[in-house]
Design a protein around this motif. Sequence first.
Motif, PDB file in Angstrom:
ATOM      1  N   ALA A 190       0.826  -1.210   0.000  1.00  0.00           N
ATOM      2  CA  ALA A 190       0.000   0.000   0.000  1.00  0.00           C
ATOM      3  C   ALA A 190       0.861   1.261   0.000  1.00  0.00           C
ATOM      4  CB  ALA A 190      -0.943  -0.014   1.204  1.00  0.00           C
ATOM      5  N   GLN A 191       1.965   1.228   0.759  1.00  0.00           N
ATOM      6  CA  GLN A 191       2.837   2.402   0.821  1.00  0.00           C
ATOM      7  C   GLN A 191       3.468   2.693  -0.533  1.00  0.00           C
ATOM      8  OE1 GLN A 191       6.641   2.129   1.045  1.00  0.00           O
ATOM      9  NE2 GLN A 191       6.634   4.351   0.766  1.00  0.00           N
ATOM     10  N   ARG A 192       3.851   1.632  -1.252  1.00  0.00           N
ATOM     11  CA  ARG A 192       4.459   1.812  -2.574  1.00  0.00           C
ATOM     12  C   ARG A 192       3.437   2.309  -3.592  1.00  0.00           C
ATOM     13  NH1 ARG A 192      10.036   1.863  -2.928  1.00  0.00           N
ATOM     14  NH2 ARG A 192      10.969  -0.023  -2.075  1.00  0.00           N
ATOM     15  N   VAL A 193       2.204   1.872  -3.473  1.00  0.00           N
ATOM     16  CA  VAL A 193       1.145   2.344  -4.376  1.00  0.00           C
ATOM     17  C   VAL A 193       1.015   3.853  -4.266  1.00  0.00           C
ATOM     18  CG1 VAL A 193      -1.334   2.311  -4.829  1.00  0.00           C
ATOM     19  CG2 VAL A 193      -0.118   0.172  -4.407  1.00  0.00           C
ATOM     20  N   GLU A 194       1.068   4.347  -3.037  1.00  0.00           N
ATOM     21  CA  GLU A 194       0.983   5.793  -2.818  1.00  0.00           C
ATOM     22  C   GLU A 194       2.250   6.496  -3.277  1.00  0.00           C
ATOM     23  OE1 GLU A 194       0.341   8.946   0.896  1.00  0.00           O
ATOM     24  OE2 GLU A 194       0.009   6.802   1.195  1.00  0.00           O
ATOM     25  N   GLU A 195       3.405   5.928  -2.954  1.00  0.00           N
ATOM     26  CA  GLU A 195       4.688   6.546  -3.299  1.00  0.00           C
ATOM     27  C   GLU A 195       4.850   6.719  -4.799  1.00  0.00           C
ATOM     28  OE1 GLU A 195       9.492   5.479  -2.904  1.00  0.00           O
ATOM     29  OE2 GLU A 195       7.987   4.220  -1.930  1.00  0.00           O
ATOM     30  N   TYR A 196       4.451   5.687  -5.571  1.00  0.00           N
ATOM     31  CA  TYR A 196       4.620   5.712  -7.020  1.00  0.00           C
ATOM     32  C   TYR A 196       3.350   6.108  -7.771  1.00  0.00           C
ATOM     33  CZ  TYR A 196       9.311   3.649  -6.903  1.00  0.00           C
ATOM     34  OH  TYR A 196      10.665   3.423  -6.706  1.00  0.00           O
ATOM     35  N   SER A 197       2.301   6.463  -7.042  1.00  0.00           N
ATOM     36  CA  SER A 197       1.013   6.836  -7.649  1.00  0.00           C
ATOM     37  C   SER A 197       0.548   5.774  -8.644  1.00  0.00           C
ATOM     38  CB  SER A 197       1.126   8.200  -8.345  1.00  0.00           C
ATOM     39  OG  SER A 197       1.496   9.210  -7.426  1.00  0.00           O
ATOM     40  N   LEU A 198       0.533   4.534  -8.196  1.00  0.00           N
ATOM     41  CA  LEU A 198       0.201   3.410  -9.067  1.00  0.00           C
ATOM     42  C   LEU A 198      -1.308   3.292  -9.289  1.00  0.00           C
ATOM     43  CD1 LEU A 198       2.544   0.666  -7.535  1.00  0.00           C
ATOM     44  CD2 LEU A 198       3.030   2.210  -9.456  1.00  0.00           C
ATOM     45  N   LYS A 199      -1.681   2.694 -10.405  1.00  0.00           N
ATOM     46  CA  LYS A 199      -3.087   2.436 -10.688  1.00  0.00           C
ATOM     47  C   LYS A 199      -3.652   1.390  -9.747  1.00  0.00           C
ATOM     48  CE  LYS A 199      -2.059   3.071 -15.612  1.00  0.00           C
ATOM     49  NZ  LYS A 199      -1.870   2.329 -16.875  1.00  0.00           N
ATOM     50  N   ARG A 200      -2.811   0.405  -9.378  1.00  0.00           N
ATOM     51  CA  ARG A 200      -3.257  -0.665  -8.493  1.00  0.00           C
ATOM     52  C   ARG A 200      -2.046  -1.341  -7.855  1.00  0.00           C
ATOM     53  NH1 ARG A 200      -3.082  -5.726 -11.472  1.00  0.00           N
ATOM     54  NH2 ARG A 200      -2.708  -5.376 -13.699  1.00  0.00           N
ATOM     55  N   MET A 201      -2.302  -2.265  -6.961  1.00  0.00           N
ATOM     56  CA  MET A 201      -1.236  -2.976  -6.275  1.00  0.00           C
ATOM     57  C   MET A 201      -0.877  -4.223  -7.102  1.00  0.00           C
ATOM     58  SD  MET A 201      -1.091  -4.293  -2.308  1.00  0.00           S
ATOM     59  CE  MET A 201      -1.859  -2.765  -1.745  1.00  0.00           C
ATOM     60  N   TYR A 202       0.190  -4.125  -7.897  1.00  0.00           N
ATOM     61  CA  TYR A 202       0.557  -5.201  -8.815  1.00  0.00           C
ATOM     62  C   TYR A 202       1.159  -6.390  -8.072  1.00  0.00           C
ATOM     63  CZ  TYR A 202      -0.182  -1.592 -12.289  1.00  0.00           C
ATOM     64  OH  TYR A 202      -0.744  -0.601 -13.046  1.00  0.00           O
ATOM     65  N   PRO A 203       0.996  -7.588  -8.619  1.00  0.00           N
ATOM     66  CA  PRO A 203       1.572  -8.773  -7.969  1.00  0.00           C
ATOM     67  C   PRO A 203       3.090  -8.800  -8.122  1.00  0.00           C
ATOM     68  CG  PRO A 203       0.603  -9.368 -10.080  1.00  0.00           C
ATOM     69  CD  PRO A 203       0.241  -7.930  -9.838  1.00  0.00           C
ATOM     70  N   SER A 204       3.721  -9.691  -7.400  1.00  0.00           N
ATOM     71  CA  SER A 204       5.161  -9.882  -7.501  1.00  0.00           C
ATOM     72  C   SER A 204       5.543 -10.293  -8.921  1.00  0.00           C
ATOM     73  CB  SER A 204       5.607 -10.968  -6.521  1.00  0.00           C
ATOM     74  OG  SER A 204       6.856 -11.499  -6.890  1.00  0.00           O
ATOM     75  N   PRO A 205       6.476  -9.578  -9.569  1.00  0.00           N
ATOM     76  CA  PRO A 205       6.933 -10.014 -10.889  1.00  0.00           C
ATOM     77  C   PRO A 205       7.545 -11.411 -10.852  1.00  0.00           C
ATOM     78  CG  PRO A 205       7.661  -7.777 -10.450  1.00  0.00           C
ATOM     79  CD  PRO A 205       7.110  -8.308  -9.154  1.00  0.00           C
ATOM     80  N   ASN A 206       8.263 -11.700  -9.756  1.00  0.00           N
ATOM     81  CA  ASN A 206       8.869 -13.037  -9.640  1.00  0.00           C
ATOM     82  C   ASN A 206       7.796 -14.113  -9.614  1.00  0.00           C
ATOM     83  OD1 ASN A 206      11.421 -11.971  -9.575  1.00  0.00           O
ATOM     84  ND2 ASN A 206      11.607 -12.015  -7.355  1.00  0.00           N
ATOM     85  N   ALA A 207       6.721 -13.878  -8.866  1.00  0.00           N
ATOM     86  CA  ALA A 207       5.650 -14.868  -8.793  1.00  0.00           C
ATOM     87  C   ALA A 207       4.991 -15.062 -10.157  1.00  0.00           C
ATOM     88  CB  ALA A 207       4.614 -14.441  -7.760  1.00  0.00           C
ATOM     89  N   THR A 208       4.797 -13.969 -10.900  1.00  0.00           N
ATOM     90  CA  THR A 208       4.200 -14.061 -12.240  1.00  0.00           C
ATOM     91  C   THR A 208       5.082 -14.876 -13.175  1.00  0.00           C
ATOM     92  OG1 THR A 208       3.086 -11.926 -11.978  1.00  0.00           O
ATOM     93  CG2 THR A 208       3.434 -12.712 -14.233  1.00  0.00           C
ATOM     94  N   ILE A 209       6.389 -14.598 -13.140  1.00  0.00           N
ATOM     95  CA  ILE A 209       7.321 -15.296 -14.027  1.00  0.00           C
ATOM     96  C   ILE A 209       7.443 -16.759 -13.628  1.00  0.00           C
ATOM     97  CG2 ILE A 209       9.739 -15.410 -14.772  1.00  0.00           C
ATOM     98  CD1 ILE A 209       9.743 -12.285 -14.301  1.00  0.00           C
TER      99      ILE A 209
END
Length: 400
Positions: free
Chosen positions: A80-99
């Motif tokens: 949640a803190q990173r979503v605010e810090e980077y003004s993200l559209k949403r809370m994206y999943p772990s790239p490692n988990a996706t890969i």
Amino acid sequence: MAKIPMTTPIVEMDGDEMTRIIWKMIKDELLMPFVDLKTEYYDLGLPHRDETDDQVTHDAAAAAKKYGVAVKCATITPNAQRVEEYSLKRMYPSPNATIRAAMDGTVFRAPIIMDGIEPLVPRWKAPITVARHAYGDIYKGVEFRVPGPGTVTMTMKTDDGEETLMVHEYKGEGIALSMHNTKKSIESFAKACFEYALSTKQDLWFGAKDTILKVYDGEFRAIFEAIFEADYKDRFDEAGIRYEYTLIDDAVARVMRSQGGFIWACKNYDGDVMSDMIATAFGSLAMMTSVLVSPDGKYEYEAAHGTVTRHYYRYLKGEQTSTNPVATIFAWTGALKKRGELDGNAELAAFGQKLEDATMATLASGKMTGDLAASCVKEEKTVLNTADFIAAVRNTLESM
């Protein structure tokens, strides 16, 4: 001197924060002057993942499956803190988990041992490789808050009907979590562990908690044992190595009493936690290799640590940082060696090994970053910032 040629590109996945800065330093100083570097580039930095609605991560995973060898920089998994810090559209999943899910792979993590740093566990004499199942469990979990009194159930629907099990009857507020795994993924995990053990001629341990999770962890145990008995027992006997199952709590105790030199297969969460413990006990989180291996022989190399946020913000202020780049260097060397092996490019594979040797020789000379200097018992050592350490590695490389 002519640069070493490449025929097939390596899939390059750029990342975030301080590791992104180090990534460029390594390419500029240690790779591109010596190799005609061919990569298919994907920017997995958090701002670009947001711009593409995370499609770039899926594209990178597909490319890794296509070309067979990938190298990945550390990336941010936003909270949640990173979503605010980077003004993200949403809370994206772990790239490692996706890969990992896309490649259906197993992660093998092993410490990089250097002279002068004694393991915090005195009995450990050889590296312990953690084989982490890289699919499912809490990393694909579905969770929610329970707002008040009510009943949570779990339902399985098939063509023949449905079965519902009680999870919990809540008297007040709470939380709930559901997770899953598949037989196919567990089979892939087991085969990858057995094959890796044979290729490295190391014993294999597997630990889970089937006394509590009689169905879930029991399935892991049963699949491992069935595959071992059917396909690997004779090969293990011939190689002089063994496979053992034990409860995860007993495995932890046995690992602490061991001398190392084996592969420790863990479920997803156990492997995530225990690999960090192993890395720290051997010296540093920045001294651990990590390779994702798919059942069909595709490879993705990365450092096992995060993006080093604290150093990044110091770097943005113009301050010097002594961030350890060794694991990221070894991610690149692992990819170069594997690409050379698969392409029959002995010169490229030899360069990857030479760069590893140059890195370790630089450390052996007493030149190192601050994290290693703090635990190194060498009397003569020089603490270097990140750029100066990479420059020292290049000087060693050019003198070899």
